[in-house]
Design an enzyme around this catalytic site. Structure first.
Site, PDB file in Angstrom:
ATOM      1  N   TYR A  32       0.851  -1.180   0.000  1.00  0.00           N
ATOM      2  CA  TYR A  32       0.000   0.000   0.000  1.00  0.00           C
ATOM      3  C   TYR A  32       0.897   1.243   0.000  1.00  0.00           C
ATOM      4  CZ  TYR A  32      -4.693   1.775  -0.050  1.00  0.00           C
ATOM      5  OH  TYR A  32      -5.879   2.348  -0.458  1.00  0.00           O
ATOM      6  N   LEU A  33       1.726   1.281  -1.023  1.00  0.00           N
ATOM      7  CA  LEU A  33       2.824   2.246  -1.068  1.00  0.00           C
ATOM      8  C   LEU A  33       2.345   3.689  -1.109  1.00  0.00           C
ATOM      9  CD1 LEU A  33       5.135   0.481  -3.700  1.00  0.00           C
ATOM     10  CD2 LEU A  33       5.112   0.196  -1.200  1.00  0.00           C
ATOM     11  N   HIS A  34       3.075   4.547  -0.391  1.00  0.00           N
ATOM     12  CA  HIS A  34       2.834   5.991  -0.441  1.00  0.00           C
ATOM     13  C   HIS A  34       4.170   6.676  -0.708  1.00  0.00           C
ATOM     14  CE1 HIS A  34       4.523   5.917   3.571  1.00  0.00           C
ATOM     15  NE2 HIS A  34       3.585   5.086   3.985  1.00  0.00           N
ATOM     16  N   HIS A  37       7.302   5.532   1.134  1.00  0.00           N
ATOM     17  CA  HIS A  37       7.945   4.331   0.576  1.00  0.00           C
ATOM     18  C   HIS A  37       8.714   4.692  -0.701  1.00  0.00           C
ATOM     19  CE1 HIS A  37       4.346   2.218   2.526  1.00  0.00           C
ATOM     20  NE2 HIS A  37       5.388   1.708   3.158  1.00  0.00           N
ATOM     21  N   GLN A  61       3.655  -9.788  13.312  1.00  0.00           N
ATOM     22  CA  GLN A  61       3.881  -8.524  14.021  1.00  0.00           C
ATOM     23  C   GLN A  61       2.576  -7.830  14.415  1.00  0.00           C
ATOM     24  OE1 GLN A  61       6.013  -6.859  10.445  1.00  0.00           O
ATOM     25  NE2 GLN A  61       5.091  -4.944  11.115  1.00  0.00           N
TER      26      GLN A  61
END
Ligand code: PAF
Length: 284
Positions: A32-34, A37, A61
């Site tokens: 879910y790159l922004h 990133h 995690q």
């Protein structure tokens, strides 16, 4: 650009690349790159011949009741963005590929995982350090890049790499912010318009703390009391922690010095946001 899902195929591919003398740079993510990133990937592109991005929402995690199932995923859009910044390989393993039946080995970094997110998310860093060591063994990078928004995570990975003699250079990259100051996070999509507005209290808290320090305040308790008041004025905000810690030990500090970092975790509605910043002007 290739997308590889098999662990053994990825490891073999990277062994071959290493043998061919390629310098491998690696950006591990949960997708879910922004823009944050992308800034890591752009820096990674400069630092290696072969740029690898991993996308894996790591189940170990996340704690009970956390957002593992809901965590946003969009491999198609991520692939498009990755291609645009020049990623060579996306490694997108499955959970059963990473943690097959009988999986029993975990990496536990002590001390610096006790405070902050380590205290409020038990087991979180055990999951992070385990998956990052596995990813390092599979990808075999020369350099790996992580964002400083996850300040404690970066410290934990630096500690683990040092303690375990992992031959990887760890690069920390500055927090990437929206124009209004909100630190970029894949979780920001959870925020309603009103929560999005109230979420600005995190970055405003850092600015307010810096102003107090610049005006001569050096007592952590005084600063934290003011920030607590500021944050709780937002109806949707609930403090998980607001602390001032030494940048290396991550222990709480009573007095501000040049190693002091303000770290915050605040629920805005149901969304848990984190942010941090050094409190004094630093010259390094
Ligand atoms: O920061 C993240 O996105 C994750 O914690 C990481 C480092 C990719 C490990 O799953």
């Amino acid at each position: 650009m290739d997308i590889i899902t098999s662990v053994s195929e990825m490891q073999q591919r990277m062994l071959t690349a290493r043998q061919a003398g390629k310098l491998i740079s690696f950006v591990p993510t949960m997708g879910y790159l922004h823009q944050g990133h992308l800034s890591l990937l752009e820096e990674g592109r400069k630092r290696g011949d072969l740029l690898v991005l991993s996308i894996f929402v790591n189940p170990t995690q996340f704690g009970q009741g956390e957002d593992f199932e809901d965590y946003p995923r969009d491999l198609e859009k991520d692939s498009e963005l990755a291609r645009q910044v020049g990623v060579d390989i996306i490694f997108a393993p499955t959970a059963s590929g990473m943690y097959p039946n009988g999986y029993s080995t975990y990496v536990d970094v002590e001390k610096i995982t006790e405070n902050l997110c380590g205290a409020s998310r038990p087991g979180h860093f055990r999951g992070v350090s385990t998956v990052v060591s596995k990813l390092f063994n599979i990808v075999q990078p020369h350099v790996a890049l992580f964002g400083a928004k996850d300040f404690q995570q970066l410290a934990v990975i630096r500690r683990m790499t040092l303690d375990m003699n992992m031959p990887v250079e760890i690069v920390g990259m500055p927090i990437f912010r929206e124009v209004d100051g909100l630190a970029m996070s894949s979780r920001n999509v959870y925020l309603s318009p009103s929560e999005r507005e109230q979420a600005l209290v995190l970055s405003r808290s850092i600015a307010a703390a810096r102003e107090l320090v610049a005006a001569g305040e050096s007592d952590s308790a005084t600063i934290l009391a003011k920030l607590t008041q500021m944050i709780t004025e937002q109806p949707a905000a609930r403090i998980d922690y607001v602390q001032i810690c030494h940048q290396l030990s991550l222990e709480d500090q009573d007095q501000i010095d040049e190693d002091s970092v303000l770290l915050l975790a605040v629920f805005v509605g149901k969304t848990r946001l984190i942010d941090n910043g050094f409190l004094q002007v630093r010259h390094d």
